[in-house]
Design a protein around this motif. Structure first.
Motif, PDB file in Angstrom:
ATOM      1  N   VAL A 207       4.102   1.157   1.153  1.00  0.00           N
ATOM      2  CA  VAL A 207       3.469   2.425   0.759  1.00  0.00           C
ATOM      3  C   VAL A 207       4.296   3.607   1.241  1.00  0.00           C
ATOM      4  O   VAL A 207       4.503   4.590   0.511  1.00  0.00           O
ATOM      5  CB  VAL A 207       2.035   2.495   1.315  1.00  0.00           C
ATOM      6  CG1 VAL A 207       1.421   3.868   1.045  1.00  0.00           C
ATOM      7  CG2 VAL A 207       1.171   1.408   0.693  1.00  0.00           C
ATOM      8  N   SER A 208       4.801   3.523   2.472  1.00  0.00           N
ATOM      9  CA  SER A 208       5.593   4.617   3.021  1.00  0.00           C
ATOM     10  C   SER A 208       6.907   4.797   2.259  1.00  0.00           C
ATOM     11  O   SER A 208       7.281   5.915   1.892  1.00  0.00           O
ATOM     12  CB  SER A 208       5.876   4.354   4.503  1.00  0.00           C
ATOM     13  OG  SER A 208       6.710   5.352   5.048  1.00  0.00           O
ATOM     14  N   TRP A 209       7.603   3.687   2.008  1.00  0.00           N
ATOM     15  CA  TRP A 209       8.865   3.765   1.271  1.00  0.00           C
ATOM     16  C   TRP A 209       8.641   4.208  -0.175  1.00  0.00           C
ATOM     17  O   TRP A 209       9.392   5.011  -0.705  1.00  0.00           O
ATOM     18  CB  TRP A 209       9.573   2.422   1.300  1.00  0.00           C
ATOM     19  CG  TRP A 209      10.049   2.023   2.661  1.00  0.00           C
ATOM     20  CD1 TRP A 209      10.276   2.856   3.728  1.00  0.00           C
ATOM     21  CD2 TRP A 209      10.333   0.699   3.120  1.00  0.00           C
ATOM     22  NE1 TRP A 209      10.684   2.124   4.826  1.00  0.00           N
ATOM     23  CE2 TRP A 209      10.736   0.799   4.483  1.00  0.00           C
ATOM     24  CE3 TRP A 209      10.293  -0.556   2.541  1.00  0.00           C
ATOM     25  CZ2 TRP A 209      11.093  -0.309   5.239  1.00  0.00           C
ATOM     26  CZ3 TRP A 209      10.655  -1.661   3.292  1.00  0.00           C
ATOM     27  CH2 TRP A 209      11.040  -1.535   4.619  1.00  0.00           C
ATOM     28  N   GLY A 210       7.592   3.671  -0.790  1.00  0.00           N
ATOM     29  CA  GLY A 210       7.323   4.032  -2.171  1.00  0.00           C
ATOM     30  C   GLY A 210       6.961   5.491  -2.332  1.00  0.00           C
ATOM     31  O   GLY A 210       7.309   6.124  -3.335  1.00  0.00           O
ATOM     32  N   GLY A 211       6.254   6.053  -1.343  1.00  0.00           N
ATOM     33  CA  GLY A 211       5.867   7.450  -1.430  1.00  0.00           C
ATOM     34  C   GLY A 211       7.054   8.407  -1.434  1.00  0.00           C
ATOM     35  O   GLY A 211       6.923   9.571  -1.828  1.00  0.00           O
TER      36      GLY A 211
ATOM     37  N   TRP B 124       5.667   7.777  -7.776  1.00  0.00           N
ATOM     38  CA  TRP B 124       5.216   6.497  -7.227  1.00  0.00           C
ATOM     39  C   TRP B 124       3.740   6.568  -6.903  1.00  0.00           C
ATOM     40  O   TRP B 124       3.282   7.491  -6.228  1.00  0.00           O
ATOM     41  CB  TRP B 124       6.016   6.152  -5.982  1.00  0.00           C
ATOM     42  CG  TRP B 124       5.770   4.764  -5.470  1.00  0.00           C
ATOM     43  CD1 TRP B 124       4.806   4.382  -4.579  1.00  0.00           C
ATOM     44  CD2 TRP B 124       6.476   3.582  -5.818  1.00  0.00           C
ATOM     45  NE1 TRP B 124       4.871   3.036  -4.347  1.00  0.00           N
ATOM     46  CE2 TRP B 124       5.899   2.505  -5.096  1.00  0.00           C
ATOM     47  CE3 TRP B 124       7.546   3.320  -6.670  1.00  0.00           C
ATOM     48  CZ2 TRP B 124       6.362   1.204  -5.200  1.00  0.00           C
ATOM     49  CZ3 TRP B 124       8.003   2.019  -6.777  1.00  0.00           C
ATOM     50  CH2 TRP B 124       7.418   0.980  -6.053  1.00  0.00           C
ATOM     51  N   GLU B 125       2.976   5.581  -7.366  1.00  0.00           N
ATOM     52  CA  GLU B 125       1.541   5.548  -7.141  1.00  0.00           C
ATOM     53  C   GLU B 125       1.168   4.338  -6.303  1.00  0.00           C
ATOM     54  O   GLU B 125       1.962   3.395  -6.152  1.00  0.00           O
ATOM     55  CB  GLU B 125       0.797   5.531  -8.482  1.00  0.00           C
ATOM     56  CG  GLU B 125       1.066   6.764  -9.340  1.00  0.00           C
ATOM     57  CD  GLU B 125       0.292   6.731 -10.640  1.00  0.00           C
ATOM     58  OE1 GLU B 125      -0.586   5.852 -10.781  1.00  0.00           O
ATOM     59  OE2 GLU B 125       0.566   7.564 -11.518  1.00  0.00           O
TER      60      GLU B 125
END
Length: 293
Positions: A139-143, A152-153
């Motif tokens: 989640v952190s990297w995707g954000g 990115w969702e």
């Protein structure tokens, strides 16, 4: 034995398994102690009170009732179905990504022995990372990612986590299948100076189908499990995983309701496995070796 009876046999065995589980549930509820069974201070069997183990018919009846007391609220079963469809869509995206990555890794390892020696240990090590630790990182990297206008969702993070569990069985199964042709067959293709690409399409991929189908079944189950767990870990709303948490919060006041999304997750897994089974029927001409694979 007739062909029809052979095809219906798994269905009958599955129904018998579900019925046996219901009998076991109600039998333990009727005969087990109200406070459960503890050994050395540790609970090994659950409580048999209505709060801990509602009757099966109570859970079915609650599933047919409105989810909330608000007028016009949808019944519980409909909310579970809608959440299951959301999870199915996310898990399917993860399964597709995991399948592509797994097959590409298998092709690389089959083509180069050095790649197999280098990659296979990392494949095994990758499955030792717990999802609870992986989900916040994804989640952190995707954000921080943004591909042009595409933002990115959270559901993308859930799909990546699902693919993380799905790619391993696909890579292992595909590698085993690609290496399954007999030496006489590969020698024949080599005698005719057939290219690696042609050998792959004409020999190795058809021979790999009996190995890919069981791997796909495992990958499908892993993708569903990963999506459900990731929804809980990432806080993604709308899926069956989040619904399990939401309904569990009202478990003390409405215990029968809390079991509905759990049953929905089980049925979702069975539905996904059924789709893979239908795919296997469509590829029946390649499945002669599946029983011995």
């Amino acid at each position: 034995m007739a062909v029809g009876s052979v095809r219906w046999r798994p269905v009958a065995l599955g129904a018998a398994g579900v019925l046996g589980l219901v009998v076991l549930w109600e039998g333990y509820k009727a005969l087990g102690p109200a406070e459960g069974v503890t050994v050395a201070g540790q609970a090994v069997l659950p409580r048999t009170t209505d709060l801990g183990m509602p009757h099966v018919w109570d859970m079915i009846g609650r599933a047919l009732e409105p989810a909330t007391s608000i007028e016009g609220a949808a019944p519980v079963w409909l909310a579970v179905v809608q959440a299951a469809l959301v999870t199915l869509g996310t898990a399917t995206a993860g399964l597709l990504l995991g399948t592509v990555v797994g097959i590409l890794l298998a092709l690389l390892m089959q083509r180069f022995v050095v790649a197999e020696w280098a990659v296979q240990p990392w494949l095994i090590l990758s499955q030792t990372v717990p999802l609870i630790a992986l989900a916040p990182l994804v989640v952190s990297w995707g954000g921080r990612l943004q591909l042009g206008p595409v933002q990115w969702e959270t559901w993308m993070s859930v799909g990546v986590i699902a693919s993380y569990l799905a790619f391993f069985p696909m890579a292992v199964g595909a590698l085993r299948g690609l290496k399954s042709p007999e030496a006489a067959h590969t020698d024949l293709f080599r005698t005719y100076a057939t290219s690696w690409w042609t050998t792959l399409l004409r020999l190795r991929l058809p021979a790999a189908v009996p190995y890919l189908l069981p791997a796909l079944r495992l990958a499908t189950a892993a993708a569903i499990l990963g999506a459900v767990v990731a929804e809980v870990s990432t806080g993604h709303k709308g899926g069956i995983g989040r619904l399990i948490i939401e309904y569990a919060q009202s478990g003390s006041a409405d215990p029968a309701k809390a079991w509905a999304p759990i049953a929905g997750a089980v049925l979702l897994g069975l539905f996904a496995a059924g789709l893979v089974y239908l795919l296997g029927l469509a590829l029946g001409r390649y499945r002669r070796q599946e029983e011995t694979a």
